[in-house]
Scaffold this active site. Structure first.
Site, PDB file in Angstrom:
ATOM      1  N   CYS A 112      16.689  -4.005   8.702  1.00 52.99           N
ATOM      2  CA  CYS A 112      16.772  -4.293   7.257  1.00 52.99           C
ATOM      3  C   CYS A 112      18.138  -3.926   6.676  1.00 52.99           C
ATOM      4  O   CYS A 112      18.442  -4.290   5.530  1.00 52.99           O
ATOM      5  CB  CYS A 112      15.669  -3.571   6.496  1.00 52.99           C
ATOM      6  SG  CYS A 112      14.033  -3.988   7.093  1.00 52.99           S
ATOM      7  N   HIS A 241      18.028  -3.737  -0.780  1.00 54.80           N
ATOM      8  CA  HIS A 241      17.032  -4.251   0.162  1.00 54.80           C
ATOM      9  C   HIS A 241      15.664  -4.161  -0.514  1.00 54.80           C
ATOM     10  O   HIS A 241      15.326  -3.147  -1.133  1.00 54.80           O
ATOM     11  CB  HIS A 241      17.057  -3.425   1.444  1.00 54.80           C
ATOM     12  CG  HIS A 241      15.914  -3.731   2.361  1.00 54.80           C
ATOM     13  ND1 HIS A 241      15.586  -5.018   2.712  1.00 54.80           N
ATOM     14  CD2 HIS A 241      15.013  -2.919   2.976  1.00 54.80           C
ATOM     15  CE1 HIS A 241      14.538  -4.977   3.507  1.00 54.80           C
ATOM     16  NE2 HIS A 241      14.170  -3.722   3.680  1.00 54.80           N
ATOM     17  N   ASN A 271       9.231  -8.218   2.001  1.00 47.18           N
ATOM     18  CA  ASN A 271      10.342  -7.609   2.731  1.00 47.18           C
ATOM     19  C   ASN A 271      10.806  -8.565   3.834  1.00 47.18           C
ATOM     20  O   ASN A 271      10.150  -8.691   4.864  1.00 47.18           O
ATOM     21  CB  ASN A 271       9.888  -6.270   3.319  1.00 47.18           C
ATOM     22  CG  ASN A 271      10.986  -5.554   4.084  1.00 47.18           C
ATOM     23  OD1 ASN A 271      12.020  -6.141   4.393  1.00 47.18           O
ATOM     24  ND2 ASN A 271      10.756  -4.289   4.389  1.00 47.18           N
TER      25      ASN A 271
HETATM   26  O1  UT7 Z   1      12.329  -2.207   5.272  1.00 43.48           O
HETATM   27  C1  UT7 Z   1      12.479  -0.843   5.420  1.00 43.48           C
HETATM   28  C2  UT7 Z   1      11.306  -0.240   5.981  1.00 43.48           C
HETATM   29  N1  UT7 Z   1      10.055  -0.238   5.309  1.00 43.48           N
HETATM   30  C3  UT7 Z   1       9.812   0.453   4.161  1.00 43.48           C
HETATM   31  O2  UT7 Z   1      10.694   0.850   3.444  1.00 43.48           O
HETATM   32  C4  UT7 Z   1       8.381   0.752   3.846  1.00 43.48           C
HETATM   33  C5  UT7 Z   1       8.226   2.175   3.371  1.00 43.48           C
HETATM   34  N2  UT7 Z   1       6.858   2.598   3.134  1.00 43.48           N
HETATM   35  C6  UT7 Z   1       6.078   2.024   2.194  1.00 43.48           C
HETATM   36  O3  UT7 Z   1       6.473   1.089   1.545  1.00 43.48           O
HETATM   37  C7  UT7 Z   1       4.722   2.643   1.938  1.00 43.48           C
HETATM   38  O4  UT7 Z   1       4.618   3.857   2.655  1.00 43.48           O
HETATM   39  C8  UT7 Z   1       3.524   1.707   2.284  1.00 43.48           C
HETATM   40  C9  UT7 Z   1       3.471   0.559   1.313  1.00 43.48           C
HETATM   41  C10 UT7 Z   1       3.658   1.190   3.698  1.00 43.48           C
HETATM   42  C11 UT7 Z   1       2.229   2.474   2.180  1.00 43.48           C
HETATM   43  O5  UT7 Z   1       2.090   3.012   0.863  1.00 43.48           O
HETATM   44  P1  UT7 Z   1       1.706   4.544   0.633  1.00 43.48           P
HETATM   45  O6  UT7 Z   1       1.605   4.751  -0.796  1.00 43.48           O
HETATM   46  O7  UT7 Z   1       2.723   5.349   1.397  1.00 43.48           O
HETATM   47  O8  UT7 Z   1       0.284   4.610   1.273  1.00 43.48           O
HETATM   48  P2  UT7 Z   1      -0.255   5.566   2.448  1.00 43.48           P
HETATM   49  O9  UT7 Z   1       0.307   5.151   3.771  1.00 43.48           O
HETATM   50  O10 UT7 Z   1      -0.068   6.993   2.018  1.00 43.48           O
HETATM   51  O11 UT7 Z   1      -1.783   5.256   2.439  1.00 43.48           O
HETATM   52  C12 UT7 Z   1      -2.626   5.603   1.334  1.00 43.48           C
HETATM   53  C13 UT7 Z   1      -4.005   5.052   1.612  1.00 43.48           C
HETATM   54  C14 UT7 Z   1      -4.536   5.389   3.008  1.00 43.48           C
HETATM   55  O12 UT7 Z   1      -5.914   5.596   2.915  1.00 43.48           O
HETATM   56  P3  UT7 Z   1      -6.532   7.078   2.847  1.00 43.48           P
HETATM   57  O13 UT7 Z   1      -6.055   7.765   4.108  1.00 43.48           O
HETATM   58  O14 UT7 Z   1      -5.954   7.700   1.611  1.00 43.48           O
HETATM   59  O15 UT7 Z   1      -8.003   6.836   2.794  1.00 43.48           O
HETATM   60  C15 UT7 Z   1      -4.278   4.130   3.792  1.00 43.48           C
HETATM   61  O16 UT7 Z   1      -5.162   3.967   4.865  1.00 43.48           O
HETATM   62  O17 UT7 Z   1      -3.973   3.622   1.525  1.00 43.48           O
HETATM   63  C16 UT7 Z   1      -4.527   3.080   2.731  1.00 43.48           C
HETATM   64  N3  UT7 Z   1      -3.850   1.807   2.997  1.00 43.48           N
HETATM   65  C17 UT7 Z   1      -4.241   0.649   2.441  1.00 43.48           C
HETATM   66  N4  UT7 Z   1      -5.276   0.370   1.608  1.00 43.48           N
HETATM   67  C18 UT7 Z   1      -5.378  -0.931   1.217  1.00 43.48           C
HETATM   68  C19 UT7 Z   1      -2.759   1.581   3.760  1.00 43.48           C
HETATM   69  N5  UT7 Z   1      -2.446   0.282   3.712  1.00 43.48           N
HETATM   70  C20 UT7 Z   1      -3.360  -0.325   2.913  1.00 43.48           C
HETATM   71  C21 UT7 Z   1      -3.541  -1.638   2.489  1.00 43.48           C
HETATM   72  N6  UT7 Z   1      -4.562  -1.901   1.638  1.00 43.48           N
HETATM   73  N7  UT7 Z   1      -2.726  -2.651   2.862  1.00 43.48           N
END
Ligand code: UT7
Length: 314
Positions: A112, A241, A271
């Site tokens: 990225c 980005h 993305n």
């Molecule tokens: O291009 C450069 C690289 N990429 C990035 O910059 C991405 C960086 N990271 C992110 O954008 C975020 O970390 C994500 C969007 C991937 C995830 O968001 P988050 O707020 O960090 O969520 P999380 O991983 O802490 O998950 C929170 C909850 C979890 O459930 P529990 O454990 O609280 O029950 C996940 O299992 O959300 C759940 N979850 C989802 N729920 C619905 C994870 N993905 C999803 C989903 N839909 N798609």
């Protein structure tokens, strides 16, 4: 007298197929509400039969047309991609052939951060006098390396291409570029193939990547401003980005840049990795927000990790 590398044309291309968050709800345990709130993404474009080179070609033709340059005017093509069509030849070489250009062409891989790395490389060729016009492209078919059963990554990544023509200019252009890599972070964001002939899919520790992205991109933005003797008040537009709206908000807040000075395409593009900055740039240029003479800050971070920034006068 020094030559600056100045953007003289921008172009972009998105495959026509739109996949909305509601479409993803049908195959994944997710919701439009969750994706919108956590990422800012509403829809993304996904290829059907198009290749990375197909997308790159359309974006390049648009950039060449704006720059009023023909393929034979181009001295070098640098194509940044994580998803080349073949292991070899480089997708840039295929693009060179399809454009009818005869210059050297190579791929550059920094995920990225690829567009920032490609721009910084192109800047060196123009500043040292070995090229006058360079086509810099970011083109991705990320959908080919997404695990479509993994809701934490399948909602994020998308396909598209953006391109710029950089031309030698006596007065202004790129004023600063800064690149970093740290392979210690490989396991935070990588493709899980073990052999070169396996495709593999994206694996990401989302939380970890989120925090590192905010820290590294804020630091590189602050460093760029300091090196250029500027504050965020001197920035007309940040073109970051497009990974997550919350990452972009946090960086803008840290460097005290109002959000209305940020070009955002995340909601419609998702993305698109190396394509996201030139895609957003082209949107901002063509809708008239970005004007000649504006000071622009590009910054990006990608897999396992590489990151960097470009400060340029448009
Ligand atoms: O291009 C450069 C690289 N990429 C990035 O910059 C991405 C960086 N990271 C992110 O954008 C975020 O970390 C994500 C969007 C991937 C995830 O968001 P988050 O707020 O960090 O969520 P999380 O991983 O802490 O998950 C929170 C909850 C979890 O459930 P529990 O454990 O609280 O029950 C996940 O299992 O959300 C759940 N979850 C989802 N729920 C619905 C994870 N993905 C999803 C989903 N839909 N798609």
């Amino acid at each position: 007298m020094k030559n600056f590398a100045r953007i003289t044309g921008t172009g972009s291309y998105l495959p026509p197929k739109i996949v909305t968050n509601f479409d993803l709800e049908k195959t994944l345990d997710t919701s439009d509400e969750w994706i919108t709130a956590r990422t800012g993404i509403k829809e993304r474009r996904i290829v059907t039969s198009e290749s990375t080179c197909d997308l790159a070609l359309e974006a390049s033709l648009n950039a060449l047309s704006m720059a009023e340059k023909k393929p034979e005017d181009i001295d070098l093509i640098i194509l940044s991609t994580t998803t080349p069509d073949k292991i070899f030849p480089a997708t840039a070489t295929m693009l060179q052939n399809r454009l009818g250009a005869s210059c050297p062409a190579f791929d550059l891989q920094a995920v990225c951060a690829g567009f920032v790395f490609a721009m910084s490389n192109a800047q060196q060729y123009i500043e040292n006098g070995s090229a006058k016009n360079i086509l810099v492209v970011g083109s991705e078919t990320m959908s080919k390396i997404v695990d479509w059963t993994d809701r934490s990554t399948a909602i994020l990544f998308a396909d598209g291409a953006g391109a710029v023509v950089l031309s030698a200019d006596k007065n202004t252009g790129i004023k600063h570029s800064k690149l970093y890599s740290d392979g210690n972070y490989l396991s935070s964001l990588h493709v899980n193939n073990n052999r070169i002939n396996e495709l593999g899919t994206i694996e990401m520790e989302g939380n970890e990547v989120f925090k590192i992205a905010v820290n590294k991109l804020s630091e590189v933005a602050e460093e760029t401003l300091t090196d250029c003797n500027m504050t965020s008040e001197n920035i007309d537009w940040m073109v970051p980005h497009q990974a997550n709206i919350r990452i972009i908000n946090a960086i803008a807040k840290r460097i005290k840049l109002p959000l209305d000075k940020v070009i955002l395409t995340l909601d419609k593009h998702g993305n698109t990795s190396a394509a996201s900055i030139p895609l957003a740039l082209d949107v901002g240029v063509r809708d008239g927000r970005i004007k000649k003479g504006d000071t622009l800050l590009f910054e990006g971070i990608g897999g396992g990790f590489s990151w960097g920034s470009i400060l340029t006068e448009f």
